[in-house]
Design an enzyme around this catalytic site. Structure first.
Site, PDB file in Angstrom:
ATOM      1  N   HIS A   1       0.829  -1.211   0.000  1.00 27.79           N
ATOM      2  CA  HIS A   1       0.000   0.000   0.000  1.00 27.79           C
ATOM      3  C   HIS A   1       0.860   1.257   0.000  1.00 27.79           C
ATOM      4  O   HIS A   1       0.543   2.237  -0.667  1.00 27.79           O
ATOM      5  CB  HIS A   1      -0.909   0.024   1.232  1.00 27.79           C
ATOM      6  CG  HIS A   1      -2.146  -0.798   1.084  1.00 27.79           C
ATOM      7  ND1 HIS A   1      -2.933  -0.754  -0.049  1.00 27.79           N
ATOM      8  CD2 HIS A   1      -2.746  -1.671   1.923  1.00 27.79           C
ATOM      9  CE1 HIS A   1      -3.953  -1.580   0.113  1.00 27.79           C
ATOM     10  NE2 HIS A   1      -3.865  -2.144   1.294  1.00 27.79           N
TER      11      HIS A   1
ATOM     12  N   GLU B   1      -3.964 -16.967 -20.092  1.00 26.83           N
ATOM     13  CA  GLU B   1      -2.892 -16.977 -19.094  1.00 26.83           C
ATOM     14  C   GLU B   1      -2.326 -18.376 -18.885  1.00 26.83           C
ATOM     15  O   GLU B   1      -1.363 -18.547 -18.145  1.00 26.83           O
ATOM     16  CB  GLU B   1      -3.400 -16.403 -17.771  1.00 26.83           C
ATOM     17  CG  GLU B   1      -4.683 -17.033 -17.262  1.00 26.83           C
ATOM     18  CD  GLU B   1      -5.292 -16.274 -16.088  1.00 26.83           C
ATOM     19  OE1 GLU B   1      -4.543 -15.631 -15.337  1.00 26.83           O
ATOM     20  OE2 GLU B   1      -6.526 -16.348 -15.925  1.00 26.83           O
TER      21      GLU B   1
ATOM     22  N   ASP C   1       0.760 -14.763 -15.130  1.00 22.50           N
ATOM     23  CA  ASP C   1       0.697 -16.223 -15.013  1.00 22.50           C
ATOM     24  C   ASP C   1       1.230 -16.920 -16.257  1.00 22.50           C
ATOM     25  O   ASP C   1       1.860 -17.972 -16.157  1.00 22.50           O
ATOM     26  CB  ASP C   1      -0.741 -16.678 -14.737  1.00 22.50           C
ATOM     27  CG  ASP C   1      -1.088 -16.601 -13.257  1.00 22.50           C
ATOM     28  OD1 ASP C   1      -0.166 -16.493 -12.437  1.00 22.50           O
ATOM     29  OD2 ASP C   1      -2.287 -16.648 -12.933  1.00 22.50           O
TER      30      ASP C   1
ATOM     31  N   CYS D   1      -3.520  -7.514 -20.170  1.00 25.46           N
ATOM     32  CA  CYS D   1      -3.733  -6.854 -18.882  1.00 25.46           C
ATOM     33  C   CYS D   1      -2.678  -7.237 -17.847  1.00 25.46           C
ATOM     34  O   CYS D   1      -2.758  -6.840 -16.687  1.00 25.46           O
ATOM     35  CB  CYS D   1      -5.120  -7.164 -18.336  1.00 25.46           C
ATOM     36  SG  CYS D   1      -5.457  -8.933 -18.158  1.00 25.46           S
TER      37      CYS D   1
END
Length: 538
Positions: free
Chosen positions: A187, A429, A453, A500
């Site tokens: 974060h 993927e 992946d 993506c």
């Protein structure tokens, strides 16, 4: 010179302030007044709630609602009866002081999250630690981050920075930060990128290598910290910093510009999001839409399954805010190493190859249908496209479409509106999907290549394992062939192909992807403008 992980781009030349760890020394003591100890705990929780409320308000102002949402989840943890109840039960069962009882629960939760293979889930252990340590500090009367009264031109150096530490940084005074530990998905790293403060993390022992007042050059491009540099090095980096700032201003001119290659092909550059509110940052950075909405985050940080209505409102929000721009929403990608407290799953030897994503959804159709109904209903309010993850065969894709068709029939019978012609695609993927892309392309409306992946499966190299990270190569010939096969297969059937995974925003890979004819690139919002520039120059 120290080498770490470049977590947030940019350059900074400033003076070190070392953030001391306010760790509370935990001493176990036996108690006699149970009610008094519980009252002390509840008071510390209430003080923590007040502090987090102020931090959240500052974060909303400086970072926007999407990034401030993490503090909403922190505050929810304070109200979570499973978390606070476990502490109270520990006090009561063992008749120990609140500090010891709380620390035991923090360590238990951190052990659970830290053991998960998924990098995002590992980083959530930091949330537990942040909230828990805040309560501990309030119990010990040590509240405060030590970052309240800083001078201008400060580079904060710390073992680690919690999300609340980062949110409290005054960017008019703090020009960067360096930490011993951390990764790009933490974060604090994400917030640094939002604040546009350069940061280098994972420096191992930077707190031992500098002292307060030292001059440090922070290179957020290469992941370097240069301690007490000479004048020539400072001059060199002043030039780099000025050039970087100039480029950032130039890139802003591309926000409203369509992305067209030198060959005249229009390409979409979109953003990846995890929460509905993230759509704002994508649009502010000139994104053409959303190429990946990771819906699993709607299922996390809660004690029960999100309802159809909750999901519908979230998807509808993104669809409306996008104002006709495409929104590709991935169906639930949970299971294996991503676990939910309310969804018991079997332990697996190899979770990345196990019971997850579309495999779980096809097996648990009652969960799948709630999401599909919400997605379909939201399609009446925006240009929403549905994408199935982890597809390895045509049979799986057709089975998923069959469930979607059942949901359409149900909604028609109920008189609820939806777009019956919405596009339905799949992630590529798994190498098997890429190899069979020519057959799959006849049935899908689009492909989106999930390189994270795809690379690790193709090269048998766990992307989270530092020992084999040298094998994880996006430009490996086998990976490139699978990518090109997928794009060519889509185009042969008149379908579009996007990407993506992280490779879509990799500046060194973008020219190759343009050459291959990729139609859509989707990445983190802060990478969009640079990607647009590179695509337009190729």
């Amino acid at each position: 010179m120290k080498k770490g992980i470049a977590a947030s781009k940019g350059y900074a030349i400033g003076n070190v302030v070392i953030k001391e760890d306010n760790e509370v020394c935990i001493v176990e003591t036996k108690i006699t007044d149970l009610d008094a100890e519980k009252t002390k705990l509840n008071k510390a929780i209430e003080n923590s709630r007040e502090q987090l409320t102020k931090i959240k308000e500052k974060a909303e102002k400086d970072l926007g609602a999407a990034k401030a949402a993490v503090f909403e989840s922190h505050m929810m943890l304070l109200d979570d009866p499973e978390f606070t109840g476990a502490v109270e039960m520990n006090i009561e069962s063992n008749m120990v002081n609140a500090e010891k009882a709380l620390n035991d629960v923090i360590e238990m939760y951190m052990g659970i999250f830290g053991a998960m293979e998924d990098e995002y889930m590992k980083e959530r252990a930091a949330d537990i630690k942040d909230v828990g340590n805040r309560i501990l500090a309030n119990l010990a009367g040590k509240a405060g981050s030590g970052l309240e009264d800083l001078q201008e031109n400060t580079i904060v150096v710390a073992h680690d920075l919690t999300p609340s530490d980062t949110a409290q940084l005054d960017k008019n005074k703090v020009i960067g930060f360096l930490t011993n530990i951390g990764g790009r998905t933490s974060h604090s790293a994400i917030m640094a990128r939002t604040l546009e403060i350069p940061a280098v993390v994972g420096l191992m022992d930077i707190t031992e290598c500098v002292k307060d007042g030292d001059t440090v050059i922070l290179d957020g491009e290469e992941g370097l910290a240069i301690i007490n540099p000479d004048e020539a090095t400072i001059a060199q980096y002043e030039e780099k910093k000025a050039a970087y700032e100039k480029e950032k201003e130039e890139l802003k001119k591309l926000i409203e510009v369509e992305t067209v290659t030198k060959a005249g092909k229009r390409v979409e550059v979109c953003g990846n999001i995890g929460k509905a509110e993230d759509i704002h940052q994508v649009l502010e950075n000139g994104g053409d839409g959303v190429g990946l909405f990771r819906t699993e985050f709607l299922y996390m940080d809660r004690e029960d399954m999100p309802t159809e209505e909750e999901q519908f409102e979230s998807y509808k929000y993104v669809g409306e805010k996008a104002e006709g721009r495409p929104i590709v929403i991935r169906t639930l990608d949970i299971g294996g190493d991503k676990k939910l407290p309310y969804l018991p799953l079997p332990e697996e030897m190899n979770p990345f190859l196990g019971y997850r994503a579309i495999r779980l959804c096809l097996d648990r159709k009652e969960i799948f249908k709630i999401q599909l109904r919400a997605l379909l209903r939201a399609s009446a309010y925006g240009n929403i496209k549905i994408m199935f993850p982890m597809i390895s065969s045509l049979e799986e894709f057709l089975a998923a479409k069959e469930v979607l068709s059942e949901c359409m029939d149900e909604l028609r019978a109920e008189g609820k509106e939806f777009n019956a012609d919405l596009e339905v695609g799949m992630m590529v993927e798994i190498p098997a999907a890429a190899v069979c892309a020519d057959e799959l392309a006849k049935y899908v409306d689009f492909f989106s290549i999930g390189t994270n992946d795809l690379i690790q499966y193709t090269l048998a190299a766990d992307r989270m394992n530092e020992k084999v990270s040298y094998l994880y190569k996006p430009n490996h010939p086998a990976v490139l062939r699978l990518i090109k096969m997928t794009i060519d297969a889509a185009h042969k059937e008149g379908k579009w192909c996007g990407m993506c995974g992280e490779v879509a925003g990799d500046e060194s890979m973008i020219p190759t992807l343009v050459e291959y004819g990729l139609d859509e690139f989707s990445m983190s919002a802060t990478s969009i403008l640079k990607a647009k520039q590179i695509i337009m120059n190729n």
